[in-house]
Design a protein around this motif. Structure first.
Motif, PDB file in Angstrom:
ATOM      1  N   TYR A  43      12.322  19.007   0.406  1.00 20.85           N
ATOM      2  CA  TYR A  43      11.756  19.360  -0.972  1.00 20.85           C
ATOM      3  C   TYR A  43      10.175  19.250  -0.936  1.00 20.85           C
ATOM      4  O   TYR A  43       9.633  19.822  -1.517  1.00 20.85           O
ATOM      5  N   ALA A  44       9.509  18.387  -0.295  1.00 19.07           N
ATOM      6  CA  ALA A  44       7.994  18.349  -0.360  1.00 19.07           C
ATOM      7  C   ALA A  44       7.503  19.344   0.305  1.00 19.07           C
ATOM      8  O   ALA A  44       6.417  20.127  -0.168  1.00 19.07           O
ATOM      9  N   LEU A  45       8.200  19.795   1.464  1.00 19.87           N
ATOM     10  CA  LEU A  45       7.691  20.838   2.073  1.00 19.87           C
ATOM     11  C   LEU A  45       7.705  22.270   1.049  1.00 19.87           C
ATOM     12  O   LEU A  45       6.848  23.245   1.054  1.00 19.87           O
ATOM     13  N   PHE A  46       8.867  22.548   0.371  1.00 23.45           N
ATOM     14  CA  PHE A  46       9.136  23.579  -0.504  1.00 23.45           C
ATOM     15  C   PHE A  46       8.135  23.642  -1.762  1.00 23.45           C
ATOM     16  O   PHE A  46       7.644  24.482  -1.953  1.00 23.45           O
ATOM     17  N   VAL A  47       7.770  22.444  -2.175  1.00 22.14           N
ATOM     18  CA  VAL A  47       6.801  22.274  -3.357  1.00 22.14           C
ATOM     19  C   VAL A  47       5.614  22.484  -2.687  1.00 22.14           C
ATOM     20  O   VAL A  47       4.696  23.414  -3.455  1.00 22.14           O
ATOM     21  N   LEU A  48       5.117  21.919  -1.378  1.00 24.67           N
ATOM     22  CA  LEU A  48       3.535  22.182  -1.068  1.00 24.67           C
ATOM     23  C   LEU A  48       3.397  23.798  -0.714  1.00 24.67           C
ATOM     24  O   LEU A  48       2.410  24.142  -0.932  1.00 24.67           O
ATOM     25  N   PHE A  49       4.301  24.221   0.097  1.00 21.69           N
ATOM     26  CA  PHE A  49       4.115  25.465   0.651  1.00 21.69           C
ATOM     27  C   PHE A  49       4.907  26.837   0.060  1.00 21.69           C
ATOM     28  O   PHE A  49       4.458  27.633   0.011  1.00 21.69           O
ATOM     29  N   GLY A  50       5.632  26.503  -0.851  1.00 24.89           N
ATOM     30  CA  GLY A  50       6.415  27.445  -1.662  1.00 24.89           C
ATOM     31  C   GLY A  50       5.612  27.901  -2.898  1.00 24.89           C
ATOM     32  O   GLY A  50       6.020  28.876  -3.699  1.00 24.89           O
ATOM     33  N   SER A  51       4.997  27.017  -3.516  1.00 25.37           N
ATOM     34  CA  SER A  51       4.328  26.983  -4.588  1.00 25.37           C
ATOM     35  C   SER A  51       5.347  27.537  -5.697  1.00 25.37           C
ATOM     36  O   SER A  51       5.105  28.470  -6.547  1.00 25.37           O
ATOM     37  N   PRO A  52       6.419  26.620  -6.093  1.00 29.08           N
ATOM     38  CA  PRO A  52       7.253  27.313  -7.118  1.00 29.08           C
ATOM     39  C   PRO A  52       6.839  26.981  -8.497  1.00 29.08           C
ATOM     40  O   PRO A  52       6.039  25.982  -8.651  1.00 29.08           O
TER      41      PRO A  52
END
Length: 118
Positions: free
Chosen positions: A84-93
């Motif tokens: 989840y952290a990687l999703f938020v950091l690199f996905g910029s959702p």
């Protein structure tokens, strides 16, 4: 029906083996399915799986009381949080998408944490 369960059991074993090498493919759920299918089709293969040196203990613990080892629990939850952290950091959702993904991801975490340890 017995032959179908036997074939599906071996398919689940094959998917579990692939899951050892492919990070997005889980291993344990496929082994649990294989054990259930073998229970209906082949006591010999069920025995083999439940007494396997690598997977047997996990499968027996789950079958006996739905337990997940403390190590597996902590690893699973840590990987879910890291994902989840990687999703938020690199996905910029967007905030909405981040909230939806967090909501979806919390359910497996709650399930994992609700199982007895062992």
């Amino acid at each position: 029906m017995r032959i179908l369960c036997l074939c599906l059991g071996w398919l689940m074993v094959a998917l579990a083996i692939a899951g050892v090498f492919l990070p997005l493919l889980p291993t344990t759920p496929f082994l649990l399915l294989a054990a259930g299918l073998f229970a209906r089709s082949s006591p010999r293969f069920e025995h083999w799986l439940l007494n396997h040196p690598l997977f047997g203990d996990t499968l027996r613990r789950w079958r006996e009381n739905g337990a997940i080892s403390t190590r597996a629990k902590s690893t699973s939850v840590a990987l879910i949080v890291a994902s989840y952290a990687l999703f938020v950091l690199f996905g910029s959702p967007s905030a909405m998408l981040a909230a939806i993904v967090a909501t979806v991801m919390i359910f497996p975490v709650l399930f994992i944490l609700s199982r007895p340890g062992g």
